[in-house]
Design a protein around this motif. Structure first.
Motif, PDB file in Angstrom:
ATOM      1  N   UNK A  87     -14.093 -29.070  42.053  1.00 24.15           N
ATOM      2  CA  UNK A  87     -15.202 -28.256  41.570  1.00 24.15           C
ATOM      3  C   UNK A  87     -14.930 -27.772  40.141  1.00 24.15           C
ATOM      4  N   UNK A  88     -13.675 -27.324  39.898  1.00 28.55           N
ATOM      5  CA  UNK A  88     -13.299 -26.877  38.549  1.00 28.55           C
ATOM      6  C   UNK A  88     -13.437 -28.018  37.550  1.00 28.55           C
ATOM      7  N   UNK A  89     -12.979 -29.210  37.971  1.00 30.78           N
ATOM      8  CA  UNK A  89     -13.051 -30.380  37.082  1.00 30.78           C
ATOM      9  C   UNK A  89     -14.500 -30.734  36.792  1.00 30.78           C
ATOM     10  N   UNK A  90     -15.316 -30.651  37.831  1.00 31.79           N
ATOM     11  CA  UNK A  90     -16.729 -30.978  37.677  1.00 31.79           C
ATOM     12  C   UNK A  90     -17.396 -30.028  36.687  1.00 31.79           C
ATOM     13  N   UNK A  91     -17.090 -28.735  36.843  1.00 35.31           N
ATOM     14  CA  UNK A  91     -17.674 -27.749  35.913  1.00 35.31           C
ATOM     15  C   UNK A  91     -17.160 -27.950  34.499  1.00 35.31           C
ATOM     16  N   UNK A  92     -15.869 -28.308  34.406  1.00 36.77           N
ATOM     17  CA  UNK A  92     -15.277 -28.555  33.089  1.00 36.77           C
ATOM     18  C   UNK A  92     -16.009 -29.699  32.387  1.00 36.77           C
ATOM     19  N   UNK A 101     -20.105 -29.860  23.352  1.00 37.13           N
ATOM     20  CA  UNK A 101     -20.287 -31.243  22.890  1.00 37.13           C
ATOM     21  C   UNK A 101     -18.969 -32.007  22.843  1.00 37.13           C
ATOM     22  N   UNK A 102     -18.160 -31.830  23.885  1.00 43.34           N
ATOM     23  CA  UNK A 102     -16.911 -32.589  23.971  1.00 43.34           C
ATOM     24  C   UNK A 102     -17.055 -33.613  25.091  1.00 43.34           C
ATOM     25  N   UNK A 103     -16.357 -34.749  24.943  1.00 42.37           N
ATOM     26  CA  UNK A 103     -16.448 -35.785  25.968  1.00 42.37           C
ATOM     27  C   UNK A 103     -15.755 -35.323  27.240  1.00 42.37           C
ATOM     28  N   UNK A 104     -16.271 -35.733  28.407  1.00 42.20           N
ATOM     29  CA  UNK A 104     -15.554 -35.406  29.646  1.00 42.20           C
ATOM     30  C   UNK A 104     -14.231 -36.157  29.710  1.00 42.20           C
TER      31      UNK A 104
END
Ligand SMILES: [Zn+2]
Length: 323
Positions: A87-92, A101-104
């Motif tokens: 969930x944290x990664x998804x929100x990040x 405006x940074x790439x995932x």
């Protein structure tokens, strides 16, 4: 103790004769009995050993079962923590990084295999090896993901600090006050050239306003050009950093010098009718990495939604540009 006396019938003498055994024979017999007893004891011992646990073994077996259960519980807990991590990664990736405006972070990087030799070799062959290896693997992966995530948050903090600066620099207001606008003569896009009457790319937006109307710089930056340029007449160019540049053309006059730092809202020049122009107006350009952008995407700070709609409507009319 009753003495063990044996008799044998003699058919010739028709009497029973007492059997006398020699000492050697008796010893052999006793020894055989002893051997048999020993053999039976050993057999019984092994039967017991194989089919029944000793108290110590019984305790170890129970401990082992408890441990296996404990591993299963741990594994479930690790899975729960992993779900929070996901969930944290998804929100990040889908919120924080989008905002800035940074790439995932690529999936392969986040969930990459932990390389090297077989880290779990020492666990193989042990009882409960499968659950122990699975739990260890899950914990190792989670530890790696937590590390990556904390690094990512450091990056986001950097971006957030930088973003505040960036927001001050990106062009975000109209270069001429609304009340001074007669109308937006023409917007960005393919328009009819006012002099050659051909379709031509109009790389900026024209604001019709009386000569001498104040022109504001639309974001913080540094003046890179202030002077005369063919076609543009008097023009001021401002570098905003982060790849952005704005241009203000056909000015009657300007009040900035090359190298001068300017802040959003500073008056830098005045509307004119210089250069290739068919009437008093400001030609305003926004460029990103050298490419002309549609300026109507860069007024997000000072227009209400209604004003914005009106401005887009006016600037999208295919009327003549003033150039
Ligand atoms: Zn123009």
């Amino acid at each position: 103790m009753k003495k063990n006396i044996k008799f044998r019938f003699n058919p010739e003498k028709l009497i029973y004769e007492r059997i006398e055994h020699s000492f050697g024979h008796r010893f052999k017999s006793f020894f055989n009995t002893l051997l048999l007893a020993l053999f039976l004891s050993i057999v019984l011992f092994f039967c017991y050993y194989y089919f029944f646990d000793s108290p110590k073994e019984e305790r170890l077996r129970q401990e082992n079962a408890t441990m296996a259960l404990q591993y299963e519980l741990l594994n479930e807990q690790v899975k729960d923590i992993q779900a929070v991590m996901n969930d944290l990664q998804d929100r990040d990736d889908n919120l924080y990084r989008v905002v800035f405006q940074a790439d995932p972070i690529p999936y392969a990087v986040r969930k990459g295999e932990i390389g090297g030799v077989n880290r779990y070799e020492r666990l193989q062959g042990m009882s409960n090896a499968d659950i122990m290896i699975e739990t260890s693997k899950n914990i190792d992966h989670l530890a790696r993901e937590v590390y990556l995530q904390s690094k990512s948050y450091d990056k986001i903090v950097d971006l957030a600090i930088n973003h505040e600066t960036k927001l001050k620099h990106i062009p975000a207001i109209q270069p001429v006050l609304n009340k001074d606008l007669t109308r937006v003569a023409s917007g960005y896009g393919r328009r009819i050239d006012p002099i050659y009457h051909r379709l031509k790319m109009h790389e900026g937006m024209d604001f019709t306003a009386p000569i001498g109307t104040e022109v504001f710089v639309t974001g913080n930056g540094v003046v890179t050009f202030a002077g005369w340029q063919q076609g543009y007449g008097n023009i001021v160019k401002v570098d905003h950093g982060f790849g952005y540049e704005t241009r203000y053309a056909h000015l009657s006059r300007y009040k900035v010098k090359v190298g001068q730092k300017v802040s959003r809202g500073d008056v830098i020049a005045f509307v004119g009718n210089t250069g290739k122009s068919t009437g008093p107006h400001l030609h305003y350009e926004v460029r990103y990495k050298g490419e002309a952008q549609n300026p109507h995407n860069y007024y997000f700070l000072d227009l209400s939604p209604e004003e914005y709609d009106l401005m887009v409507q006016l600037s999208n009319n295919a009327g003549q540009v003033l150039d």
